[in-house]
Write a protein that holds these residues in place. Structure first.
Motif, PDB file in Angstrom:
ATOM      1  N   SER A   1       0.758  -1.325  -0.066  1.00 32.46           N
ATOM      2  CA  SER A   1      -0.079   0.019  -0.019  1.00 32.46           C
ATOM      3  C   SER A   1       0.919   1.270   0.048  1.00 32.46           C
ATOM      4  O   SER A   1       1.985   1.092   0.042  1.00 32.46           O
ATOM      5  N   LEU A   2       0.321   2.181  -0.261  1.00 34.07           N
ATOM      6  CA  LEU A   2       0.987   3.833  -0.234  1.00 34.07           C
ATOM      7  C   LEU A   2       1.326   3.939   1.361  1.00 34.07           C
ATOM      8  O   LEU A   2       0.387   3.988   2.194  1.00 34.07           O
ATOM      9  N   PRO A   3       2.849   4.167   1.466  1.00 32.10           N
ATOM     10  CA  PRO A   3       3.094   4.364   2.931  1.00 32.10           C
ATOM     11  C   PRO A   3       2.530   5.862   3.346  1.00 32.10           C
ATOM     12  O   PRO A   3       2.421   6.776   2.741  1.00 32.10           O
ATOM     13  N   ALA A   4       2.056   5.649   4.663  1.00 36.83           N
ATOM     14  CA  ALA A   4       1.663   7.093   5.394  1.00 36.83           C
ATOM     15  C   ALA A   4       2.516   8.082   5.431  1.00 36.83           C
ATOM     16  O   ALA A   4       2.135   9.168   5.131  1.00 36.83           O
ATOM     17  N   SER A   5       3.837   7.780   5.472  1.00 33.50           N
ATOM     18  CA  SER A   5       4.887   8.901   5.154  1.00 33.50           C
ATOM     19  C   SER A   5       5.060   9.405   3.914  1.00 33.50           C
ATOM     20  O   SER A   5       5.458  10.739   3.941  1.00 33.50           O
TER      21      SER A   5
ATOM     22  N   ILE B   1      -6.438   4.480  -1.099  1.00 31.72           N
ATOM     23  CA  ILE B   1      -6.112   5.645  -1.140  1.00 31.72           C
ATOM     24  C   ILE B   1      -6.067   6.471   0.250  1.00 31.72           C
ATOM     25  O   ILE B   1      -7.097   6.732   0.662  1.00 31.72           O
ATOM     26  N   PRO B   2      -5.090   7.061   0.879  1.00 35.29           N
ATOM     27  CA  PRO B   2      -5.129   7.801   2.142  1.00 35.29           C
ATOM     28  C   PRO B   2      -6.124   8.891   2.045  1.00 35.29           C
ATOM     29  O   PRO B   2      -6.331   9.751   1.195  1.00 35.29           O
TER      30      PRO B   2
ATOM     31  N   GLY C   1      -5.451  14.307  -0.580  1.00 41.06           N
ATOM     32  CA  GLY C   1      -5.493  15.654  -1.296  1.00 41.06           C
ATOM     33  C   GLY C   1      -5.202  17.106  -0.169  1.00 41.06           C
ATOM     34  O   GLY C   1      -5.026  18.052  -0.620  1.00 41.06           O
ATOM     35  N   HIS C   2      -5.324  16.679   1.033  1.00 40.65           N
ATOM     36  CA  HIS C   2      -5.100  17.739   1.904  1.00 40.65           C
ATOM     37  C   HIS C   2      -3.720  17.966   1.910  1.00 40.65           C
ATOM     38  O   HIS C   2      -3.269  18.953   2.463  1.00 40.65           O
ATOM     39  N   SER C   3      -2.967  16.993   2.216  1.00 37.62           N
ATOM     40  CA  SER C   3      -1.402  17.134   2.273  1.00 37.62           C
ATOM     41  C   SER C   3      -0.530  17.379   1.290  1.00 37.62           C
ATOM     42  O   SER C   3       0.416  18.045   1.454  1.00 37.62           O
ATOM     43  N   LEU C   4      -0.903  16.682   0.002  1.00 40.01           N
ATOM     44  CA  LEU C   4      -0.176  17.163  -1.216  1.00 40.01           C
ATOM     45  C   LEU C   4      -0.748  17.831  -1.950  1.00 40.01           C
ATOM     46  O   LEU C   4      -1.464  17.717  -3.011  1.00 40.01           O
ATOM     47  N   ARG C   5      -0.760  19.255  -1.569  1.00 44.52           N
ATOM     48  CA  ARG C   5      -1.522  20.250  -2.177  1.00 44.52           C
ATOM     49  C   ARG C   5      -1.052  20.986  -3.464  1.00 44.52           C
ATOM     50  O   ARG C   5      -1.790  21.530  -4.284  1.00 44.52           O
TER      51      ARG C   5
ATOM     52  N   ARG D   1      -4.307  -2.029  -7.904  1.00 47.15           N
ATOM     53  CA  ARG D   1      -5.305  -2.849  -7.388  1.00 47.15           C
ATOM     54  C   ARG D   1      -5.953  -2.011  -6.019  1.00 47.15           C
ATOM     55  O   ARG D   1      -6.195  -2.596  -5.059  1.00 47.15           O
ATOM     56  N   PHE D   2      -6.092  -0.780  -6.325  1.00 41.04           N
ATOM     57  CA  PHE D   2      -6.652   0.281  -5.019  1.00 41.04           C
ATOM     58  C   PHE D   2      -8.108  -0.165  -5.259  1.00 41.04           C
ATOM     59  O   PHE D   2      -8.702  -0.404  -5.819  1.00 41.04           O
ATOM     60  N   VAL D   3      -8.297  -0.064  -3.814  1.00 44.55           N
ATOM     61  CA  VAL D   3      -9.951  -0.295  -3.449  1.00 44.55           C
ATOM     62  C   VAL D   3     -10.412   0.742  -2.748  1.00 44.55           C
ATOM     63  O   VAL D   3      -9.814   1.745  -2.462  1.00 44.55           O
ATOM     64  N   GLY D   4     -11.645   0.696  -2.032  1.00 44.36           N
ATOM     65  CA  GLY D   4     -12.458   1.736  -1.525  1.00 44.36           C
ATOM     66  C   GLY D   4     -12.978   2.992  -2.212  1.00 44.36           C
ATOM     67  O   GLY D   4     -13.029   2.736  -3.446  1.00 44.36           O
ATOM     68  N   VAL D   5     -13.059   3.846  -1.411  1.00 42.00           N
ATOM     69  CA  VAL D   5     -13.871   5.388  -2.133  1.00 42.00           C
ATOM     70  C   VAL D   5     -12.875   6.159  -2.737  1.00 42.00           C
ATOM     71  O   VAL D   5     -11.662   5.915  -2.222  1.00 42.00           O
ATOM     72  N   LEU D   6     -13.010   6.993  -3.467  1.00 42.85           N
ATOM     73  CA  LEU D   6     -12.230   8.064  -4.169  1.00 42.85           C
ATOM     74  C   LEU D   6     -12.497   9.058  -3.060  1.00 42.85           C
ATOM     75  O   LEU D   6     -13.666   9.530  -2.722  1.00 42.85           O
ATOM     76  N   PRO D   7     -11.375   9.497  -2.261  1.00 48.11           N
ATOM     77  CA  PRO D   7     -11.280  10.422  -1.160  1.00 48.11           C
ATOM     78  C   PRO D   7     -11.798  11.884  -1.579  1.00 48.11           C
ATOM     79  O   PRO D   7     -11.539  12.387  -2.738  1.00 48.11           O
ATOM     80  N   THR D   8     -12.747  12.523  -0.958  1.00 46.94           N
ATOM     81  CA  THR D   8     -13.252  13.869  -1.139  1.00 46.94           C
ATOM     82  C   THR D   8     -12.042  14.758  -1.160  1.00 46.94           C
ATOM     83  O   THR D   8     -12.394  15.879  -1.635  1.00 46.94           O
TER      84      THR D   8
END
Length: 657
Positions: A321-325, A346-347, A351-355, A366-373
């Motif tokens: 997965s994408l590392p939290a760092s 996707i964390p 979008g808030h951190s990588l502006r 193979r990303f799962v889950g919802v598209l973050p707002t």
């Protein structure tokens, strides 16, 4: 050209950028009456001077600087150039010179320091590899000249070179070990030997660089181990598009901070685990490792790359997965992790951190889950590609907040323009009209000469969203019609329902629209006809109904763009009910109609007359016996009379003498 022989004491003539349009020989002839040519500096660059370098150039024996770059010189270089024994700087770049440059041209130039012939592609540099020059150069630029096929070993004799560019020079040879062991390295600032066919290995020697040089060896056939010494005290290193296969871990784990700001190891044969040593490369601005066979996860030390603007890891076999760092990589402008095996969500605060993100390409993972707002708050975002994943849920309604996409192409992200201006070698691979293409800084050289390896598609003008081939559901948000700068929109192969956004016609810059393979219903909005720039449209395999709107080029797309919608009709599909043309009544000229009526009446009269006459006589004879007997008696009497008359006539004829 006015004569200059009254200026015989002139030592320096600088006519740069003065729109001169003369033959170079005529300019030289203007000094013909001067007994001594006192010129020490002749600068005629950035004009329209044409012709060859003539024989009489050798008369200027005091000349130290000859600058003729960016003109239209189109002949040969006279060997009389070798008479300029005081010459220190010779710049003939950006012209169309041809012919052969030999040792005769250079053997007497004892004081030569700078030589630049780029990019005179028809000049052949015919110098023996073992030649020992009489000079010590500071700058040597033979880019795009015909230097090969052998490596110019005479360069090894140069001790004070700071810039070497022999790229795209037709060299098909190995680099001699003596080159790496030479004494030129302490002063080197720039070395470019890319775009050749140099093969073999690079020995891992001990070289000390003093000036943070840029070293470019890309687009060759180099192989073996990545030489670790090349990342010591180097600012830029390009080893891309070669055949290096190992040595990644020692190279990336120096156990000492490195000053590398630009590293490109892409398109090699490296098949190793991605090491967790990125904390030693905290000065990196661009990192290219795409098109290899790297495996393993993205290490946590990636978070140390807080100055990184471009991260390119696509087309590998990375997992996890994408590392939290990664949220610490706050300078990221281009993020390309496409075509790997990355998993997980996707964390949510991505979008808030990588502006500063402008390009995000995470497709084919193979990303799962919802598209973050949080993506809605990426105000500089121009390209979002999450296609070919397993993302579910609905498309965020807040997409209308993507400010850069909501602007037209003339108002592209100032951040991206600045980034590419400062970093012209970075680019992005984008699926554009179903083909992967490279987009970077848009530029052209003064002669319009571009390398075949460089794409010239302007990334700053491209804007689009690709969420295709996921598991998205729900309606297409109305706010998407506010993103009027979009060039492409691909939402195909999902489970989207509802209708096509009624105001989709507001996307007047759209060139590619694919909504196929969903469960969309209703009619195609008439506003779609307002998009005159569409070159690819696909709404096939939905539940659309009604008539295809008529206008612009919607009828120019073939039926494949609309098939799979049983309720859809109209060109280019079959006609809709009620669209059949009414019967056409022929209106003649009166005379033809009258004639036709007369002939019809005549035929009817003949038939009726025959019927009446025949049955009027025969019918009566059949039905009335007395008339029938009288008729036959009359018939027999008449027959007998005729017979008697013919017999009498025959008898009289026989009795005549």
């Amino acid at each position: 050209m006015k004569r200059l022989d009254n200026l015989c004491s002139l030592e320096s003539l600088n006519l740069m950028s003065t729109n001169l349009n003369y033959k170079f020989n005529d300019i030289i002839q203007s000094f013909s009456k001067c007994p001594h040519k006192a010129l020490t500096s002749l600068q005629l660059s950035e004009n329209h001077v044409w012709g060859s370098i003539p024989d009489n150039i050798g008369a200027f024996s005091f000349l130290r600087v000859l600058e003729l770059y960016e003109n239209q010189l189109n002949g040969t270089i006279s060997q009389s150039l070798g008479k300029l024994t005081m010459l220190e700087g010779l710049d003939l770049s950006y012209n169309y010179l041809n012919g052969t440059l030999t040792t005769t041209h250079l053997s007497n130039l004892y004081k030569l320091r700078d030589l630049n012939l780029f990019p005179n592609t028809e000049i052949v540099v015919n110098i023996s590899a073992n030649w020992i020059p009489p000079f010590q150069l500071d700058t040597l630029i033979l880019k795009s000249c015909k230097v090969g096929p052998y490596f110019p070993r005479w360069i090894i004799t140069q001790k004070y070179l700071s810039e070497i560019d022999i790229s795209n020079a037709g060299i098909s040879d190995t680099i001699p070990i003596s080159f790496w062991n030479s004494s030129l390295w302490p002063g080197i600032r720039y070395l470019d030997m890319s775009l050749n066919m140099i093969y073999g290995t690079i020995p891992d020697v001990s070289i000390i660089f003093d000036n943070l040089p840029q070293i470019k060896l890309g687009y060759n056939l180099l192989e073996g181990v990545i030489p670790s010494f090349l990342r010591n005290n180097v600012s830029t290193l390009y080893l891309n598009n070669n055949k290096f296969s190992k040595g990644l871990i020692p190279f990336l784990c120096p156990h000492i901070q490195t000053p590398l700001s630009d590293l490109d190891l892409s398109s090699n044969l490296i098949s190793e685990k991605l090491p967790d040593c990125w904390s030693y490369f905290d000065q990196l601005i661009h990192l290219h490792l795409e098109n290899n066979n790297l495996w393993g996860g993205l290490p946590n030390s990636m978070g140390a790359l807080n100055q990184l603007g471009g991260l390119h890891f696509s087309n590998n076999n990375l997992s996890g997965s994408l590392p939290a760092s990664m949220v610490n990589c706050t300078s990221l402008v281009i993020l390309d992790l496409a075509n790997n095996s990355l998993i997980g969500h996707i964390p949510p605060d991505f979008g808030h951190s990588l502006r500063n993100l402008v390009v995000v390409t995470l497709q084919s993972n193979r990303f799962v889950g919802v598209l973050p707002t949080s993506f809605c708050y990426l105000s500089f975002l121009q390209i979002l590609d999450l296609s070919n994943n397993y993302i579910s849920g609905t498309i965020p309604r807040c997409l209308y907040k993507l400010a850069s996409m909501a602007n037209t192409e003339d108002d592209s992200s100032p951040l991206l323009g600045y980034y590419l201006g400062q970093n012209p070698n970075d680019d992005a691979r984008v699926m554009w009209k179903r083909n992967e293409q490279t987009f970077g800084r848009s530029y052209s050289s003064p002669l319009g000469i571009l390398s075949v390896f460089v794409d010239n598609n302007p990334l700053t003008l491209l804007k689009g969203i690709d969420l295709s081939n996921n598991k998205l559901e729900g309606h297409i948000p109305d706010g998407i019609s506010s993103l009027i700068g979009l060039k492409f929109l691909n939402l195909s192969r999902n489970n989207l329902t509802g209708g096509i956004v009624s105001r989709i016609g507001q996307l007047t810059s759209l060139e590619f629209l694919d909504l196929s393979h969903n469960r969309l219903s209703g009619e195609i909005p008439p506003s779609l006809t307002q998009i005159s720039s569409l070159s690819i449209l696909d709404v096939s395999y939905n539940n659309l109904t009604g008539k295809i709107p008529v206008g612009t080029q919607l009828q120019s797309f073939d039926a494949l763009s609309y098939i799979g919608n049983p309720g859809l009709c109209g060109a280019p599909l079959s006609k809709c009910a009620g669209d059949e043309a009414p019967a056409i009544t022929r209106i003649g000229d009166g005379k033809q109609d009258t004639k036709d009526d007369f002939m019809l009446g005549l035929y009817i009269s003949v038939v009726l007359g025959f019927i009446v006459g025949f049955w009027g006589v025969c019918g009566t004879l059949i039905l009335k016996r007395s008339w029938r007997h009288a008729y036959f008696r009359f018939y027999e009497n008449t027959r007998d009379k005729i017979y008697v008359i013919w017999v009498v006539k025959i008898a009289r004829a026989w009795r005549r003498p």
